[in-house]
Design an enzyme around this catalytic site. Structure first.
Site, short mmCIF file in Angstrom:
data_model
loop_
_atom_site.label_atom_id
_atom_site.label_comp_id
_atom_site.label_asym_id
_atom_site.label_seq_id
_atom_site.Cartn_x
_atom_site.Cartn_y
_atom_site.Cartn_z
N ASP A 168 0.85 -1.19 0.00
CA ASP A 168 0.00 0.00 0.00
C ASP A 168 0.88 1.23 0.00
O ASP A 168 1.98 1.23 0.56
CB ASP A 168 -0.98 0.01 1.18
CG ASP A 168 -0.30 0.02 2.55
OD1 ASP A 168 -0.04 1.12 3.07
OD2 ASP A 168 -0.03 -1.07 3.09
N GLU A 175 -7.33 4.42 12.55
CA GLU A 175 -6.25 4.06 13.45
C GLU A 175 -6.01 5.18 14.45
O GLU A 175 -6.82 6.09 14.58
CB GLU A 175 -4.98 3.77 12.64
CG GLU A 175 -4.54 4.93 11.75
CD GLU A 175 -3.29 4.59 10.92
OE1 GLU A 175 -2.18 4.80 11.46
OE2 GLU A 175 -3.44 4.12 9.77
#
Length: 303
Positions: A102, A193
């Protein structure tokens, strides 16, 4: 929503680079060999959090210290949870894993042909953050990975304290976070997150956080026909959602854990779909494994 400004290729045609693959085990071994001793990127340090009670601007780019080009999937994880320097190859004894990566704006223009030659078979690309930021390298990264034969998808970096889940989902879908049933587009993904700007849970209660994630997920589903993949870390999930277990039946899990094993998963998921196991390695950006063979990755893309 169309995947990009290019017209889709006819069904059954071979995408450029689609045959340039290395064996999965060899690619994962190469990635794993670089995990031990990896240090935190120099750009990962966060500024001092805002003082308690500081009002957040409804337009995040006006916030002091706003740094969306330094926020990406996992940018806060190592600082909170560390790395154990282990190799993920033990996981390959139990199941086939497919290697991928990613990326975000920090990687700039990615050499996708080299990534594909080294074994990468999928990529998630950061598209947006909040309700104002778009990745300036998104076009090269998203379209370039497709042209090199990778299955790719887009992700959104969540700022739950700034605006509603539906507002951020609409911004995301309108700026790259769509989905097409072409066999080359992964479900849109939500990166949720630790807060890089202050308190880990963005000032939301556990029930409010669950509501925010649900709002985002439902909006993406209504707009694209796919429930988003949820990227998160187990400890963050337990702390900030109260270990809520209601998303496992609909949303694929992309777990962050820099270790030799995936460890305990958040409540509600019996297995991970993706595992981000290192923040540096063979491929540009972060190193990921899809929990299955390439035909299952294609099936996920097809929905």
């Amino acid at each position: 929503m169309p995947r990009s400004s290019r017209s889709a290729r006819p069904t059954g045609t071979t995408r450029p680079g689609a045959r340039r693959r290395l064996p999965v085990l060899a690619a994962c071994a190469a990635a794993a060999a670089l995990v031990t001793g990896v240090g935190a990127p120099a750009y990962a340090a966060d500024p001092a959090p805002l003082a308690p009670g500081t009002a957040l601007s409804p337009t995040p780019e006006n916030r002091p210290g706003f740094h969306p080009d330094r926020d990406f999937a996992g940018s806060t994880v190592a600082a909170h949870e560390g790395r154990d320097g282990g190799s993920p190859l033990a996981a390959l004894d139990a199941a086939v894993q497919t290697p991928g990566m990613d990326v975000a704006s920090y990687q700039g223009n990615v050499d996708w042909s080299t990534a594909a030659a080294n074994g990468a078979q999928f990529a998630y690309v950061k598209a947006t953050e909040g309700t104002s930021y778009t990745n300036p390298s998104f076009g090269q990264q998203y379209n370039g990975s497709y042209d090199a034969g990778l299955i790719r998808g887009a992700y959104h970096f969540a700022l739950p304290g700034d605006s509603s889940g539906s507002a951020q989902a609409n911004w995301f879908v309108d700026h790259g976070g769509g989905w097409s049933a072409d066999g080359a587009t992964l479900p849109p993904a939500l990166d949720i997150e630790y807060n890089p700007y202050g308190a880990s849970c963005y000032g939301l209660s556990r029930s409010a956080m669950v509501g925010w994630i649900g709002d985002f997920s439902t909006t993406v589903h209504n707009r694209t026909g796919r429930y988003p993949t949820i990227y998160t870390a187990t400890n963050w999930w337990a702390s900030c959602t109260g270990n809520y277990g209601g998303f496992g039946a609909t949303n694929p899990l992309w777990i962050a854990r820099y270790s030799s094993t995936v460890g305990t998963l958040p409540n509600g998921w019996g297995y991970q779909t993706f595992w981000q196991y290192a923040d540096s390695g063979t491929f540009p950006g972060d190193q990921d494994l899809f929990n299955g063979a390439t035909d299952r990755l294609s099936a996920l893309a097809l929905g």
